[in-house]
Scaffold this motif. Sequence first.
Motif, PDB file in Angstrom:
ATOM      1  N   PRO B 305       0.818  -1.225   0.000  1.00  0.00           N
ATOM      2  CA  PRO B 305       0.000   0.000   0.000  1.00  0.00           C
ATOM      3  C   PRO B 305       0.844   1.265   0.000  1.00  0.00           C
ATOM      4  O   PRO B 305       0.440   2.290  -0.542  1.00  0.00           O
ATOM      5  CB  PRO B 305      -0.809  -0.091   1.302  1.00  0.00           C
ATOM      6  N   SER B 306       2.043   1.196   0.596  1.00  0.00           N
ATOM      7  CA  SER B 306       2.845   2.416   0.687  1.00  0.00           C
ATOM      8  C   SER B 306       3.461   2.796  -0.659  1.00  0.00           C
ATOM      9  O   SER B 306       3.979   3.888  -0.825  1.00  0.00           O
ATOM     10  CB  SER B 306       3.927   2.279   1.764  1.00  0.00           C
ATOM     11  N   SER B 307       3.430   1.873  -1.634  1.00  0.00           N
ATOM     12  CA  SER B 307       3.901   2.240  -2.977  1.00  0.00           C
ATOM     13  C   SER B 307       2.849   3.054  -3.710  1.00  0.00           C
ATOM     14  O   SER B 307       3.151   3.749  -4.675  1.00  0.00           O
ATOM     15  CB  SER B 307       4.198   0.986  -3.810  1.00  0.00           C
ATOM     16  N   ILE B 308       1.627   2.912  -3.283  1.00  0.00           N
ATOM     17  CA  ILE B 308       0.517   3.588  -3.955  1.00  0.00           C
ATOM     18  C   ILE B 308       0.365   4.996  -3.380  1.00  0.00           C
ATOM     19  O   ILE B 308       0.392   5.180  -2.168  1.00  0.00           O
ATOM     20  CB  ILE B 308      -0.782   2.769  -3.806  1.00  0.00           C
ATOM     21  N   LYS B 310       2.497   7.234  -3.420  1.00  0.00           N
ATOM     22  CA  LYS B 310       3.743   7.749  -2.846  1.00  0.00           C
ATOM     23  C   LYS B 310       4.286   8.888  -3.708  1.00  0.00           C
ATOM     24  O   LYS B 310       4.640   9.936  -3.201  1.00  0.00           O
ATOM     25  CB  LYS B 310       4.784   6.630  -2.722  1.00  0.00           C
TER      26      LYS B 310
END
Lengths: 163, 588
Positions: B305-308, B310
């Motif tokens: 989720p943290s790639s989205i 960012k």
Amino acid sequence: MRHILSILIENEAGALSRVTGLFSARGYNIDSLTVQTTEDVTMSRMTIVTHGSDDIIEQITKQLNKLVEVVKVIDLNEADHIERELMLIKVRATGKERDEMKRMADIFRGRIIDVTEKSYTIELTGPGEKLDAFIKALDPAVILETVRTGASGIGRGERILKI
Amino acid sequence: MEISGAEIVTRCLQEEGVEFVFGYPGGAVLEIYDAIHKQDFFKHVLVRHEQAAVHAADAYSRSSNKVGVALLTSGPGATNGITGIATAYMDSIPLIVISGQVGTPMIGSDAFQEVDMVGCSRPIVKHNFLVKDVRDIAATFKKAFHIATTGRPGPVVIDIPKDVTIHKTKFEYPQSVSIRSYNPPVKGHPGQIKKAAQLLADAKRPFVYVGGGAVLGNASAEVTELVKLLNLPCTNTLMGLGALDGTDANFVGMLGMHGTYEANLAMQYCDVLIAIGARFDDRVISVPNQFLSQAKKIVHIDIDPSSIAKRVKVDVPIVGDVKSVVSDLVALLKETGQRPNDKALAAWWDQVNEWRKPNSLLYTQDSEIIKPQFVVQKLWEVTDGQAIVTSDVGQHQMFAAQYYKFRRPRQWINSGGLGTMGFGLPAAMGAQMANPYAQVACITGEASIQMNIQELSTCKQYHIPVKIINLNNRYLGMVRQWQEFFYGNRYSESYMDALPDFVKLAEAYGHIGMKIEKPADVEPALREAFSEKLKDRLVFLDFITDQKANVFPMVQNGKGLNQMDLPEHMRGMQQVPFENNRDYGNLC
């Protein structure tokens, strides 16, 4: 904008450093951090006050969630919440100042918890602004020492952070 | 029966089906090495530098989808491994790194060869452990393998103090593992997948952008099916190469800083973008606001989720395993029959093909000086496009990515995120270990190869017959290119003086060396190196290449994908769509 994050995290060696390391490595701010075990001693509850744009806060919560030891993260700002901070402040209290200082402590609902001939130590709890206001209300020259815990927060009403 | 912590370590590795451990002994791990000596479940590969152990384990994993394992001693052994761990971390490679530690009573006393490995590695691991009790070893290994391989994969370090390896306990390997704070997602949200299908159906200029997540998530077949089902143009990132066959008609080449003209422009001017296991990093989209200056709807499929959101905000985020999500998307599209508008898609393809026409990878090979591109192209021909190719970092890496048309996932192994020079040779070793019957080529440069050249010795010891393709231009090529473009041709410290005679060097290590100086000799040399006769030998091919070759196209820092520096035959070309009354919507 200021945000207050509540984190449930495994009570394991090094867990705190993973959280603080994450903030410094990614250039996020920690305004304050408090941590202690919960009623379940295998778990700690952490409150971090930080600030940043909505995008940054979103990244912070996502990155925190990615840490293996983090069980849950909530942003208390998303709903009604209560926050409290504790301050111990040692002030000079001699002669006339003694009564005045006692009155000030009463007005702010502080308690004097240690007394010497020349000083009081006052315990004061409340939101951070209240503690700020107390400090502001005093003559800087009388303040000998302050120590503050940073905010602890909890959601209002039915909002519960638990596994 | 009670066994020592060291034996438990080897038994854990056996339980996990480990075939190879890459490592280097030292004081703190002597017990473990003694236990290794007494077992024959797995083979230990003795490298010549700990960095190489981690790179080799990393490439073993990249090329096989198994977990790589490296074993390092405490202190300098552990810190030498740091670059390798960071390399694996940046590219999300599942890896177990076991490091020795001084005995628990000594921790914190600045003991000989003591370093806080858990602290040192913390920012570059998915997770790490310090095992302080022999009874915790088995459970820790079970957790470590689970964490390394699930969700977004990554390296896990297990630091084991020496006394813990000596203490004894009963060995029982846990059958399952459950970590309450760690539950990576798998299935994508059906509602989001529906939205993605609808966006695709409404698209006039759809484009598929596939990253390393599709390779690591084994989603190549699903991605290919999606691309073929809707006949979509598709690009792969540097890490995603091979996810869609590089010779496929729908493949428009790699995108990014050194992407093709057509891939970069399609990325810029598409109206619906499907990002699969990719993270919009700076070397791919350059600056976000330039990239978003042409309105587009973005679907982002990623397990992390943290790639989205960012670097760029997306319209339809889908968190989940890419294989599962793309396969659900394909199933839904098949069921509903949703397709983009035929006419609009045909017009979009006309545009993409027009961008393809000038061939932004065109170069001319004269009869005098070898062009580096030519060597890679010939390598592709000679190996039938089937070799596993590793690379180091720099111009040669970009030439390899541009000119070797990777046919399948896990065929292309390079340090994309961290950009680690010295990765290529140890990576080739690991890849060859995992794929004993494959042809393995290491495309490198005379500067990069020297960063782990000592591994020629490891290759000799274990008969690792990799072929080293050294593109020797006597410069730090990419540094030189930037100095030419941005620093007024002041080639500060980028000339490689006092180079060794690589042929003699290869021979000194017991290998075969060849020096190739003429374009006409390139193909024969490659044919010989890859011949049946030399299939068991390491061959070091030292190609003396053009010193002035630059990598094109190039998107400079701060520029948009539609503002490329182009190769000579395309200079002055208009980098906006040719409108020609085509109906693919409002372009800006």
